[in-house]
Design a protein around this motif. Structure first.
Motif, PDB file in Angstrom:
ATOM      1  N   ASP A   6      -0.761  -0.079 -14.001  1.00  0.00           N
ATOM      2  CA  ASP A   6      -1.954   0.418 -14.729  1.00  0.00           C
ATOM      3  C   ASP A   6      -3.409  -0.039 -14.057  1.00  0.00           C
ATOM      4  OD1 ASP A   6      -0.618   1.969 -16.534  1.00  0.00           O
ATOM      5  OD2 ASP A   6      -0.147   0.336 -17.690  1.00  0.00           O
ATOM      6  N   ALA A  10      -3.888   1.807 -11.180  1.00  0.00           N
ATOM      7  CA  ALA A  10      -4.084   3.372 -11.403  1.00  0.00           C
ATOM      8  C   ALA A  10      -5.454   3.553 -12.140  1.00  0.00           C
ATOM      9  CB  ALA A  10      -3.143   3.890 -12.452  1.00  0.00           C
ATOM     10  N   ARG A  24      -7.596   6.880 -12.031  1.00  0.00           N
ATOM     11  CA  ARG A  24      -7.695   7.975 -13.220  1.00  0.00           C
ATOM     12  C   ARG A  24      -9.379   8.109 -13.669  1.00  0.00           C
ATOM     13  NH1 ARG A  24      -2.759   4.724 -16.215  1.00  0.00           N
ATOM     14  NH2 ARG A  24      -0.934   6.085 -15.103  1.00  0.00           N
ATOM     15  N   TYR A  25     -10.033   7.062 -13.487  1.00  0.00           N
ATOM     16  CA  TYR A  25     -11.494   6.942 -13.922  1.00  0.00           C
ATOM     17  C   TYR A  25     -12.386   7.980 -12.963  1.00  0.00           C
ATOM     18  CZ  TYR A  25     -16.158   5.528 -14.813  1.00  0.00           C
ATOM     19  OH  TYR A  25     -17.571   5.495 -15.174  1.00  0.00           O
ATOM     20  N   LYS A  84     -10.755  10.571 -11.412  1.00  0.00           N
ATOM     21  CA  LYS A  84      -9.971  11.604 -11.462  1.00  0.00           C
ATOM     22  C   LYS A  84      -9.509  11.810  -9.921  1.00  0.00           C
ATOM     23  CE  LYS A  84     -12.036  13.554 -15.639  1.00  0.00           C
ATOM     24  NZ  LYS A  84     -12.909  12.350 -15.975  1.00  0.00           N
ATOM     25  N   ARG A  85      -8.739  11.062  -9.289  1.00  0.00           N
ATOM     26  CA  ARG A  85      -8.496  11.377  -7.981  1.00  0.00           C
ATOM     27  C   ARG A  85      -7.114  11.936  -7.996  1.00  0.00           C
ATOM     28  NH1 ARG A  85     -10.443   8.354  -3.846  1.00  0.00           N
ATOM     29  NH2 ARG A  85     -12.827   8.223  -4.088  1.00  0.00           N
ATOM     30  N   SER A 132      -4.034  14.970  -9.487  1.00  0.00           N
ATOM     31  CA  SER A 132      -3.265  15.274 -10.716  1.00  0.00           C
ATOM     32  C   SER A 132      -2.399  14.003 -10.866  1.00  0.00           C
ATOM     33  CB  SER A 132      -2.119  16.273 -10.468  1.00  0.00           C
ATOM     34  OG  SER A 132      -1.466  15.937  -9.364  1.00  0.00           O
ATOM     35  N   ALA A 133      -1.781  13.939 -12.314  1.00  0.00           N
ATOM     36  CA  ALA A 133      -0.987  12.689 -12.726  1.00  0.00           C
ATOM     37  C   ALA A 133       0.105  12.397 -11.530  1.00  0.00           C
ATOM     38  CB  ALA A 133      -0.432  13.252 -14.024  1.00  0.00           C
ATOM     39  N   ILE A 159      -1.551  10.955  -8.444  1.00  0.00           N
ATOM     40  CA  ILE A 159      -1.985   9.721  -8.776  1.00  0.00           C
ATOM     41  C   ILE A 159      -0.668   8.448  -8.816  1.00  0.00           C
ATOM     42  CG2 ILE A 159      -2.861   8.029 -10.775  1.00  0.00           C
ATOM     43  CD1 ILE A 159      -4.978  10.024 -11.197  1.00  0.00           C
ATOM     44  N   GLU A 160       0.305   8.978  -9.470  1.00  0.00           N
ATOM     45  CA  GLU A 160       1.373   8.269  -9.549  1.00  0.00           C
ATOM     46  C   GLU A 160       1.947   7.988  -7.956  1.00  0.00           C
ATOM     47  OE1 GLU A 160       4.344   6.031 -10.507  1.00  0.00           O
ATOM     48  OE2 GLU A 160       2.823   6.627 -12.119  1.00  0.00           O
TER      49      GLU A 160
END
Length: 271
Positions: A124, A127, A131-132, A134-135, A137-138, A141-142
């Motif tokens: 996290d 991540a 996430r902040y 918005k780089r 999709s989920a 990002i994963e």
């Protein structure tokens, strides 16, 4: 200038311009005590530097010379008193030189202490900026998180909290977090500080991988002069408030200069 990642022209920094900035507090307090009667006194009186794309360089110097302050100027955390800075050929005027503007040019910074979020697990922490900002999709990002953990070899620690990690592992996670944002220029403040020989030996190849595999431009502030030799990169010094030219490790070790006599004495005696 198209091949340049970074250009600094006649950069100056007065002590009073450090006030209210994100800076190493103990050092900063020491600086301010020295200049209570002269707040206009300068910590840096001339920094000129050109770093080409894909290059790695080190910036050395004695304690309290202003190396970390110089790195924070490049990162946009400290505004220089005077001078011009270009990122990938683009000039940012002083009034717009902020951390946000610099970050938009894909410049990342790894703090000396790692600056990990204590109540977030490793995955996290990595991540968080993705996430902040918005780089992707989920799923994207994963994927980036997994790549960053693999690059820095911290996959097995993905579900641990920072306090459960060694200092060396914390530094790896901090680098992974910065790398996950795809920096074209990565700034690192004392990445080997506090590491034992084992962790240091393991970290250096991982840093080198970013250069060789991803062509990341890397600027390292360090007391660990051997990094320059082991990474086969040039090193310059902030000395008497001025930044020297970039030269090889062997040049400095073998030259008859004040810097060589002061900082390379032990390295010379050890052969």
């Amino acid at each position: 200038m198209f091949d340049e990642a970074l250009r600094m022209e006649d950069v100056h920094l007065a002590y009073n311009d450090l006030a209210g900035t994100i800076f190493s507090k103990p050092r900063a307090l020491g600086f301010f005590r020295q200049v209570e009667d002269d707040p206009q006194k300068e910590l840096i009186t001339g920094a000129n530097l050109v770093v080409n794309r894909g290059d790695t360089i080190c910036i050395g110097g004695g304690s309290g010379q202003g190396k970390s302050a110089l790195l924070r100027i490049i990162a946009g955390l400290v505004r220089p008193t005077k001078g011009n800075i270009y990122y990938f050929g683009e000039y940012i005027p002083p009034e717009r030189l902020t951390a946000l503007e610099v970050a938009k040019r894909q410049v990342g910074l790894v703090f000396q202490n790692g600056a990990l979020i204590s109540n977030m697990r490793v995955r996290d922490n990595i991540a968080l900026p993705l996430r902040y900002h918005k780089r992707g999709s989920a799923a994207e990002i994963e994927e980036k998180i997994q790549m960053a953990m693999d690059l820095m070899r911290v996959r097995d620690e993905a579900d641990l909290f920072p306090h459960q990690l060694s200092v060396g592992m914390q530094k790896r996670v901090a680098i992974a977090r910065s790398w996950a944002m795809d920096p074209k220029l990565l700034l690192m403040d004392e990445p080997t500080a506090g590491l034992d020989n084992y962790n240091r030996r393991n970290l250096l190849p991982l840093i080198d991988n970013m250069r060789t595999l991803f062509k990341t431009t890397i600027v390292i502030v360090t007391h660990d002069l051997m990094m320059s030799k082991e990474l086969d990169c040039d090193i310059c010094f902030l000395h008497h408030k001025v930044l020297t030219d970039l030269k090889s490790f062997d040049y400095w070790k073998d030259s008859d200069t004040e810097i060589s006599r002061e900082l390379f004495r032990d390295l010379r005696s050890s052969g």
